[in-house]
Design a protein around this motif. Structure first.
Motif, PDB file in Angstrom:
ATOM      1  N   VAL A  74      32.130  36.515  42.651  1.00 27.57           N
ATOM      2  CA  VAL A  74      33.356  36.557  41.892  1.00 27.57           C
ATOM      3  C   VAL A  74      33.728  38.261  41.484  1.00 27.57           C
ATOM      4  N   LYS A  75      34.583  38.826  42.410  1.00 25.73           N
ATOM      5  CA  LYS A  75      35.016  40.114  42.198  1.00 25.73           C
ATOM      6  C   LYS A  75      36.300  40.301  41.672  1.00 25.73           C
ATOM      7  N   ALA A  76      37.077  39.244  41.487  1.00 35.20           N
ATOM      8  CA  ALA A  76      38.499  39.281  40.565  1.00 35.20           C
ATOM      9  C   ALA A  76      38.106  39.252  39.456  1.00 35.20           C
ATOM     10  N   ASP A  77      38.997  40.382  38.590  1.00 31.30           N
ATOM     11  CA  ASP A  77      38.868  40.341  37.043  1.00 31.30           C
ATOM     12  C   ASP A  77      39.642  39.346  36.301  1.00 31.30           C
ATOM     13  N   GLY A  78      39.202  38.826  35.201  1.00 33.27           N
ATOM     14  CA  GLY A  78      39.872  37.790  34.656  1.00 33.27           C
ATOM     15  C   GLY A  78      38.955  36.936  33.956  1.00 33.27           C
ATOM     16  N   PHE A  79      39.387  35.740  33.314  1.00 32.76           N
ATOM     17  CA  PHE A  79      38.653  34.445  32.698  1.00 32.76           C
ATOM     18  C   PHE A  79      38.538  33.228  33.587  1.00 32.76           C
ATOM     19  N   PHE A  80      37.289  32.933  34.023  1.00 31.65           N
ATOM     20  CA  PHE A  80      37.063  31.797  34.903  1.00 31.65           C
ATOM     21  C   PHE A  80      35.810  30.988  34.443  1.00 31.65           C
ATOM     22  N   TRP A  81      35.976  29.746  35.211  1.00 31.57           N
ATOM     23  CA  TRP A  81      34.899  28.734  34.780  1.00 31.57           C
ATOM     24  C   TRP A  81      34.318  28.871  36.157  1.00 31.57           C
ATOM     25  N   VAL A  82      33.012  28.645  35.867  1.00 33.46           N
ATOM     26  CA  VAL A  82      31.936  28.418  37.189  1.00 33.46           C
ATOM     27  C   VAL A  82      30.967  27.244  36.891  1.00 33.46           C
ATOM     28  N   ASN A  83      30.170  26.954  37.938  1.00 34.98           N
ATOM     29  CA  ASN A  83      29.229  25.980  37.666  1.00 34.98           C
ATOM     30  C   ASN A  83      28.044  26.585  36.642  1.00 34.98           C
ATOM     31  N   PRO A  84      28.058  25.820  35.396  1.00 40.79           N
ATOM     32  CA  PRO A  84      27.284  26.125  34.302  1.00 40.79           C
ATOM     33  C   PRO A  84      25.864  26.303  34.615  1.00 40.79           C
ATOM     34  N   PHE A  85      25.291  25.802  35.730  1.00 40.76           N
ATOM     35  CA  PHE A  85      23.853  25.742  36.105  1.00 40.76           C
ATOM     36  C   PHE A  85      23.443  27.061  36.974  1.00 40.76           C
ATOM     37  N   THR A  86      24.504  27.915  37.162  1.00 40.17           N
ATOM     38  CA  THR A  86      24.316  29.072  38.017  1.00 40.17           C
ATOM     39  C   THR A  86      23.782  30.129  37.096  1.00 40.17           C
ATOM     40  N   VAL A  87      22.885  31.025  37.886  1.00 39.66           N
ATOM     41  CA  VAL A  87      22.575  32.232  37.199  1.00 39.66           C
ATOM     42  C   VAL A  87      23.712  33.389  37.511  1.00 39.66           C
ATOM     43  N   LYS A  88      24.223  33.904  36.561  1.00 44.77           N
ATOM     44  CA  LYS A  88      25.321  35.007  36.665  1.00 44.77           C
ATOM     45  C   LYS A  88      24.994  36.229  36.492  1.00 44.77           C
ATOM     46  N   ARG A  89      24.698  37.111  37.671  1.00 42.14           N
ATOM     47  CA  ARG A  89      24.214  38.306  37.636  1.00 42.14           C
ATOM     48  C   ARG A  89      25.552  39.315  37.757  1.00 42.14           C
ATOM     49  N   LYS A  90      25.531  39.964  36.643  1.00 44.25           N
ATOM     50  CA  LYS A  90      26.657  41.081  36.552  1.00 44.25           C
ATOM     51  C   LYS A  90      26.254  42.402  37.449  1.00 44.25           C
ATOM     52  N   VAL A  91      26.709  43.048  38.407  1.00 45.59           N
ATOM     53  CA  VAL A  91      26.834  43.814  39.070  1.00 45.59           C
ATOM     54  C   VAL A  91      28.276  44.863  38.796  1.00 45.59           C
ATOM     55  N   SER A  92      28.130  46.023  38.539  1.00 40.04           N
ATOM     56  CA  SER A  92      29.030  46.925  38.394  1.00 40.04           C
ATOM     57  C   SER A  92      29.753  47.440  39.750  1.00 40.04           C
ATOM     58  N   LEU A  93      31.030  47.519  40.049  1.00 39.92           N
ATOM     59  CA  LEU A  93      31.610  48.061  41.014  1.00 39.92           C
ATOM     60  C   LEU A  93      32.131  49.290  40.745  1.00 39.92           C
ATOM     61  N   ARG A  94      31.880  50.102  39.772  1.00 36.75           N
ATOM     62  CA  ARG A  94      32.430  51.421  39.254  1.00 36.75           C
ATOM     63  C   ARG A  94      31.545  52.564  40.159  1.00 36.75           C
ATOM     64  N   ALA A  95      32.089  53.605  40.153  1.00 43.01           N
ATOM     65  CA  ALA A  95      31.434  54.698  40.817  1.00 43.01           C
ATOM     66  C   ALA A  95      30.401  55.263  39.756  1.00 43.01           C
ATOM     67  N   PHE A  96      29.317  55.259  40.382  1.00 47.70           N
ATOM     68  CA  PHE A  96      28.239  56.152  39.409  1.00 47.70           C
ATOM     69  C   PHE A  96      28.099  57.610  39.888  1.00 47.70           C
ATOM     70  N   ASN A  97      27.624  58.395  38.999  1.00 46.00           N
ATOM     71  CA  ASN A  97      27.315  59.725  39.121  1.00 46.00           C
ATOM     72  C   ASN A  97      25.788  60.013  38.869  1.00 46.00           C
ATOM     73  N   LEU A  98      25.306  60.469  39.933  1.00 40.69           N
ATOM     74  CA  LEU A  98      23.866  60.808  39.711  1.00 40.69           C
ATOM     75  C   LEU A  98      23.606  62.271  39.921  1.00 40.69           C
ATOM     76  N   ASN A  99      23.260  62.664  38.949  1.00 39.21           N
ATOM     77  CA  ASN A  99      22.932  64.081  38.746  1.00 39.21           C
ATOM     78  C   ASN A  99      21.296  64.319  39.008  1.00 39.21           C
ATOM     79  N   GLY A 100      20.973  64.725  40.181  1.00 38.82           N
ATOM     80  CA  GLY A 100      19.465  64.814  40.576  1.00 38.82           C
ATOM     81  C   GLY A 100      18.753  66.023  40.005  1.00 38.82           C
ATOM     82  N   GLN A 101      17.458  65.733  39.574  1.00 39.38           N
ATOM     83  CA  GLN A 101      16.905  66.656  39.118  1.00 39.38           C
ATOM     84  C   GLN A 101      16.324  67.699  40.182  1.00 39.38           C
TER      85      GLN A 101
END
Length: 285
Positions: A74-101
């Motif tokens: 589910v990529k659309a933002d909002g309030f939804f109902w899904v199968n309650p027995f599913t595992v819901k893994r949150k994955v951010s789609l924002r841009a990340f900034n990696l400042n390497g060592q």
């Protein structure tokens, strides 16, 4: 390998309305003297309806897994109902900034250098990010470090080390950044991650050779400046002799020409201003 499947979930407001309706029905059954049906209905209301309500914020997603099977994202933002027995893994789609060592590596000619990079990345395929690698955040960090090391090993620090090099880490910043970005995209494609930008943020010789390399650079700069001065001085002397001959100002033999050339070169190439000696006699005395 699982590929991303975007699904559209039902509105959560309908699920919330159903929750209140069932909660009310459970309360009425309890009041009417039917405690067992009231408890069962209440448990089902919380387990089936309330547990399935999710909120997806902007630039976030939820990966749904039912009994080990990937159902979709589910990529659309909002309030939804899904199968309650599913595992819901949150994955951010924002841009990340990696400042390497800062990494200490050897360039292509073996000189120890310090190098670091800033990398901007984001998840493109949520299914690959969750299922293809163990931990996609850690995967990005490790692969980014490996790509920076490989890049540093592929090119010399500067043209001083390799005069025939077409690209150097110090002089070819834009080209090096493009190659780093391409290599990172190739490495991170397995995890469904796209690199938006990659730039070298720190580049320097390692401390143990920094002073020696600085002296070498200074010496090279002095030699280049001297070469330019000498070329200019020779041109000026040549022009002076040619103009004197054309206008017949004075007729000099080869010995006097050599002396004049020597004096002019000393004046033009010297580091300090000269103090001329005026000859009040003849040219040969």
């Amino acid at each position: 390998m699982n590929t991303e499947k975007i699904i559209t979930a039902p509105s959560g407001y309908l699920g919330l309305l159903l929750f209140f309706v069932l909660a009310g029905a459970s309360a009425l059954l309890g009041v009417a003297g039917y405690p067992v049906p009231a408890v069962i209905l209440g448990i089902l209301d919380f387990v089936v309806v309330l547990a399935g309500l999710i909120i997806v914020n902007p630039n976030e997603s939820r990966v749904l897994i039912l009994f080990g099977k990937y159902l979709g994202t589910v990529k659309a933002d909002g309030f939804f109902w899904v199968n309650p027995f599913t595992v819901k893994r949150k994955v951010s789609l924002r841009a990340f900034n990696l400042n390497g060592q800062q990494l200490k590596v050897n360039d292509s000619v073996g000189n120890p250098i310090e190098i670091a990079a800033v990398i901007v990345w984001q998840v493109q395929d949520t299914a690959k990010a969750v299922f293809a690698v163990e931990n996609y955040m850690q995967y990005v960090n490790i692969q980014s470090e490996a790509a920076v090391r490989h890049l540093a090993n592929s090119f010399p620090y500067d043209h001083i080390e390799d005069e025939n090099a077409s690209i150097t880490l110090r002089g070819g910043a834009d080209q090096v950044s493009e190659m780093l970005e391409k290599e990172l995209n190739d490495r991170l494609e397995r995890a469904g991650i796209t690199v938006i930008e990659a730039r070298i943020s720190h580049l320097a010789y390692a401390p143990e050779i920094a002073q020696a390399m600085l002296q070498r650079q200074q010496a090279s700069a002095i030699i280049a400046a001297r070469r330019l001065i000498v070329e200019g001085a020779v041109g000026m002397v040549e022009m002076a002799l040619t103009r004197m001959e054309e206008k017949n100002i004075v007729d000099l033999d080869e010995e006097r020409k050599a002396a004049m050339v020597s004096n002019l070169l000393v004046v033009l190439c010297g580091e300090k201003a000269v103090s001329p000696i005026v000859n009040t006699g003849t040219l040969y005395h």
